[in-house]
Design an enzyme around this catalytic site. Sequence first.
Site: not given
Length: 545
Positions: A100, A250, A318-319
């Site tokens: 990331d 993203e 994960h969100d």
Amino acid sequence: MTQAKAWWKEAIGYQVYPASFMDSDGDGIGDINGIREKLPYLKSLGIDFIWINPIYSSPFIDNGYDISDYQGIHEKFGTMEDFDLLLEEAHQQGIKIIMDLVINHSSDQHEWFIESKKSLDSPYRDYYIWVDGTPEHAPNDWQSIFGGSAWEYDEKTKQYYLHIFAKEQPDLNWENEKLKNELFSMIRWWLDKGIDGFRLDAISHVKKDAYSVKATENPFSPFQNVSGIEEHLNELKNVFNNYDILTVGEASGVTAEEGPEWVGKDGYFDMIFEFDHLSIWKQEKEGELDVLKLKKALSAWQTALDGKGWNALYMENHDVPRLVSVFGNTNKYWQVSAKAIAMLYFFLQGTPFIYQGQEIGMTNMPFTSIEQIDAVDSKRLYKQLLKEGKNKEEALDIVADTTRDNSRTPMQWSSNQFAGFSSKQPWLVVNPNYQSINVAQQEKQPDSILTFYKKMIHLRRTNEGLIYGSFKEYLTEHTQVYIYERALDNNRYLVMVNLTKEKASYSLPDEVEANWQLLLTNQGNRPFEKKGTLQPYEAQLFKKI
């Protein structure tokens, strides 16, 4: 138009949220050596690369997305030596590692910001966005994505700094060449170490509008995919072009029509995560799935990029809450609905990503108190709901349904204590259904969700048409089923999925011929029917004979 071949187009990605994946040292927190320990499992699943959420040095105000040292590892995850070993062992197993990368902002504990705050003439002052204002009047009315003003006043230097996320995450100033060169040099350092690419967090925010610009009906418009961002992204691309890597942006605020500009032949990235089919900031309690809306969002990106660019395919991360709890059914149809949603997205054109636990059908956590929840935004929402007059039970009901902590509960490896994740009470509560939903159990079951994922991975790997084939949707206005075809040369595949708990009747148009062979289903094997009925959550994959 046929797609050019690339390793990352043929690959399957697996997202690891390190704190919740596997704890190797018994402190209740997942770590780098825990990922190493599970490499054989990932190899047996059939994935090709792992995207790891941030493991850098960080105060962890926003789960590691506030980085204080880009070239350091947070001690709770291990050491740089541990990381080097993970990289080496993953590569030995044929698994690539994607990191990331958070370069829209840093932590306020980063030495750049500490220096920047010291004075107006600090050499680091311009690494961040400082603007005049008075304690009573911020430079403008821009709102942070996390709520409240996007500006924070600094008493010492009498200026405001911009933070479009938490106030502890000051935005980096991409108009400063020196700052950009520091970031590019850090990126090269990681790539020279041998990692295989990056997922770029919040990358559509790096360009800001003039401070006089007011937000439109989208409150984040002054710093989301702003005109001129292409200059920054092309410079970034020039760094990436020197390496054979995967880059995933993203990119909130990027439309399907703009997709080719971002991921086309001359695009900035290989693929992007878009949010049209999932709402990352949604705070209402989920109702029935709007099948039509979901189909339209997925198909818009499929059509816009068909032959022009590449999609990143995902249903969980994960969100967001767990997919089977949001799009499927956790009661009678838990197993078939988890498989149906898996097939729905897995054979679209693009690179599929699996989020840890998705492959065993992990569900939302039945939170019983606000104390069990860790996510900062969820705690803030809970307080807000109480202020608005909801009682504790009502407020918790809404928060529990929507909190991102649903996807962050520890990975369910076995029916042992703490789901086999740790020998100690984990940092976040374990879902009580771990005794019936876990890896160890599903590895033994021929009809498990895990087995189904392995079959899908094998089919995609051995049928090039499911990777590079064109996309065509049928029955676009049907409110229950998603039916689409993938075609490459003479190889044609048909995916048919009922996304509801009711039976769904359908009638395919004349252009769809009759002879198809069943390759995979989540229910009983039965022949192809041009006109027929799909059982609740039935999913079928056919190949043209």
